[in-house]
Design a protein around this motif. Structure first.
Motif, PDB file in Angstrom:
ATOM      1  N   ASN A  47       0.627  -0.839  -0.233  1.00 24.02           N
ATOM      2  CA  ASN A  47       0.016   0.023   0.239  1.00 24.02           C
ATOM      3  C   ASN A  47       0.646   1.397  -0.602  1.00 24.02           C
ATOM      4  N   ILE A  48       1.894   1.273   0.681  1.00 23.26           N
ATOM      5  CA  ILE A  48       2.614   2.413   0.962  1.00 23.26           C
ATOM      6  C   ILE A  48       3.649   2.657   0.007  1.00 23.26           C
ATOM      7  N   ALA A  49       4.367   1.409  -1.243  1.00 26.10           N
ATOM      8  CA  ALA A  49       4.841   1.453  -2.371  1.00 26.10           C
ATOM      9  C   ALA A  49       3.502   1.952  -3.452  1.00 26.10           C
ATOM     10  N   ASN A  60      11.673  -3.054  -4.507  1.00 21.97           N
ATOM     11  CA  ASN A  60      12.495  -2.782  -4.009  1.00 21.97           C
ATOM     12  C   ASN A  60      11.719  -3.499  -2.229  1.00 21.97           C
ATOM     13  N   ARG A  61      11.028  -4.597  -2.040  1.00 20.62           N
ATOM     14  CA  ARG A  61      10.099  -4.779  -0.585  1.00 20.62           C
ATOM     15  C   ARG A  61      11.488  -4.389   0.416  1.00 20.62           C
ATOM     16  N   ARG A  62      11.870  -5.288   0.504  1.00 21.70           N
ATOM     17  CA  ARG A  62      13.267  -4.766   1.729  1.00 21.70           C
ATOM     18  C   ARG A  62      13.517  -3.475   1.841  1.00 21.70           C
ATOM     19  N   ALA A  65      10.955  -2.065   3.812  1.00 17.51           N
ATOM     20  CA  ALA A  65      10.633  -2.423   4.624  1.00 17.51           C
ATOM     21  C   ALA A  65      10.892  -1.811   6.048  1.00 17.51           C
ATOM     22  N   ARG A  66      12.580  -1.390   5.402  1.00 14.64           N
ATOM     23  CA  ARG A  66      12.784  -1.323   6.717  1.00 14.64           C
ATOM     24  C   ARG A  66      12.860   0.468   6.659  1.00 14.64           C
ATOM     25  N   VAL A  79       3.188  -1.177  13.577  1.00 16.95           N
ATOM     26  CA  VAL A  79       2.669  -1.747  12.569  1.00 16.95           C
ATOM     27  C   VAL A  79       3.448  -2.334  11.868  1.00 16.95           C
ATOM     28  N   ARG A  80       3.452  -3.973  11.489  1.00 14.07           N
ATOM     29  CA  ARG A  80       3.822  -5.321  10.744  1.00 14.07           C
ATOM     30  C   ARG A  80       3.825  -4.481   9.080  1.00 14.07           C
TER      31      ARG A  80
END
Length: 450
Positions: A47-49, A60-62, A65-66, A79-80
């Motif tokens: 969603n944020i992407a 680039n999920r990683r 996510a960081r 939030v995860r």
């Protein structure tokens, strides 16, 4: 979304003009809407992407996510990143919405009624987050009608009334009473909170007996729920959005997917009765979303007034337009708050004005059983109090009222009993005078009764 007809908009001292929401985002403006805009089937990171530009055709999920974890830890927005939005609580979704605008590098945050679906302790947590963001240099525009929130975190106040700025200043210049007077103007005499006196049960009203029902997705919406609303009393339902209140209302109306249990109105078993039969029997409904569920957009205000099972002068086998207009004018005259013009179509009205139309139509003397969702949603303080008084008056005339509200103060003031729902079951019951907001909020979010 809209273009101004006049005036100027400046950011950092420079005049700007936006032609689209993306223009605003490029200037560092982020919006957290009252109705969440996250996609339930996607994860938080996905969603944020969606609002981040320049990431190419691969995500680039990683790395994202960081970034989310860093922002989460800094501002207490736990939030995860890999969690699916549909599995998040309402409070977690609110935090994900804020993370979304922060990850887009917004420095000006606009929040529209951000606490409307939060439990009391979640509200306090959100206000602490806003203060932290402010201290880190963010400009925050908080749109709210809840004065406690204003005094808890605002530095300056601007008051809008009927689309115009009527005043403002630093928060230290205001008291609770002076800010209310500025908000309400000539209606400031209507600001007293409606405290309903205790009521005596007058017979059978709305009764759900061991009701189990499925939601629209097939999952269990209610699990062995028993609630008794006697005639002449108000029972309030406290629940975070998505915890069974929609299924509860559907069962009362007769459109729910009932798997077990009984429903009674006035002592009569209506478990297998149609919605039409229930309405004919005196059930009146102010639905969860009046814009789509209780009104017809292309019809005007006067025509929507006629969508009732009450006896209406001028409505029969043939319609008498002149008498119908007179009837509609009489409803407007009795309304305790301003109403839109009868010729306005509802699709051109704000949500608050649609709510007014539906409330005036439904809260009439023919009502024996009232199911009312969020009666104060979209209304100013004076109109909210007027609606609360209408509900109490109906109760005093012998109606059984099932009140579903996001406003715990409203539930406490009006209800003869407050019932807490969590994940489709009754988590707690509080008779009048015993409601502890923090304890109720604890149960609303899954805490165990102590």
């Amino acid at each position: 979304y809209y273009q101004p007809d006049g005036g100027q908009l400046a950011i950092d001292g420079h005049d700007v003009r936006f032609h689209s929401p993306s223009d605003a985002r490029e200037h560092g403006i982020g919006m957290v809407f009252q109705n969440f805009t996250l996609i339930p089937a996607l994860s938080v990171v996905e969603n944020i992407a969606l609002v981040q530009g320049g990431s190419g055709i691969r995500l680039n999920r990683r790395a994202l996510a960081r970034q989310i974890v860093t922002l989460s830890e800094r501002y207490g927005l736990e939030v995860r990143p890999d969690a699916l939005v549909r599995d998040l609580s309402v409070g977690e979704r609110q935090r994900a919405e804020i993370l979304k605008v922060l990850a887009s590098e917004a420095r000006i945050l606009i929040l529209d009624e951000p606490t409307s679906v939060l439990a009391p302790h979640e509200v306090d947590s959100l206000l602490a987050i806003l203060r932290h963001l402010r201290d880190d240099g963010f400009a925050i525009l908080l749109i709210t009608h809840k004065l406690r929130e204003v005094f808890a975190c605002a530095d300056r106040v601007t008051v809008l009334r009927r689309g115009r700025v009527v005043g403002g200043g630093t928060i230290g210049e205001f008291t609770n009473e002076s800010l209310l007077r500025m908000m309400l103007g000539e209606r400031s005499g209507q600001t007293a909170v409606v405290e309903a006196a205790p009521a005596v049960a007058q017979g059978p009203g709305i009764a759900l007996e061991n009701v189990t029902a499925a939601g629209a997705d097939g999952r269990s919406a209610l699990r062995e729920v028993s609630i008794e609303v006697p005639a002449g009393q108000i029972v309030g339902i406290a629940a975070v959005a998505g915890n069974g209140q929609s299924g509860l209302a559907d069962v009362v109306i007769g459109i729910g997917k009932l798997k077990g249990g009984r429903v009674r109105l006035g002592g009569v078993d209506v478990t297998h009765a149609s919605p039409s039969a229930r309405l004919e029997g005196g059930l009146c409904v102010v639905s969860e979303d009046p814009v789509t569920q209780s009104a017809v957009g292309p019809m005007n205000v006067g025509e929507n007034f006629m969508l009732t099972r009450a006896k209406v002068d001028g409505k029969g086998a043939l319609l008498n337009p002149r008498r119908l207009i007179a009837t509609a004018n009489a409803l407007v005259a009795r309304s305790p708050f301003p109403m839109p013009a009868l010729r306005r179509t509802l699709e051109t009205l704000s949500g608050g004005n649609v709510q007014r139309v539906v409330l005036v139509r439904e809260l009439q003397a023919h009502c024996r059983f009232l199911l009312v969702y969020y009666p104060s949603r979209g209304l100013d303080v004076a109109s909210s109090r007027a609606v609360q008084q209408m509900i109490v008056d109906l109760r005093d005339q012998g109606a059984a009222v099932l009140l579903i509200s996001e406003d715990l103060d409203e539930l406490t003031a009006l209800s003869d009993e407050v019932v807490v729902l969590h994940q489709g079951h009754v988590a707690g019951r509080f008779p009048r005078g015993s409601v502890d907001p923090m304890r109720v909020g604890h149960l609303m979010t899954g805490g165990a009764e102590t």
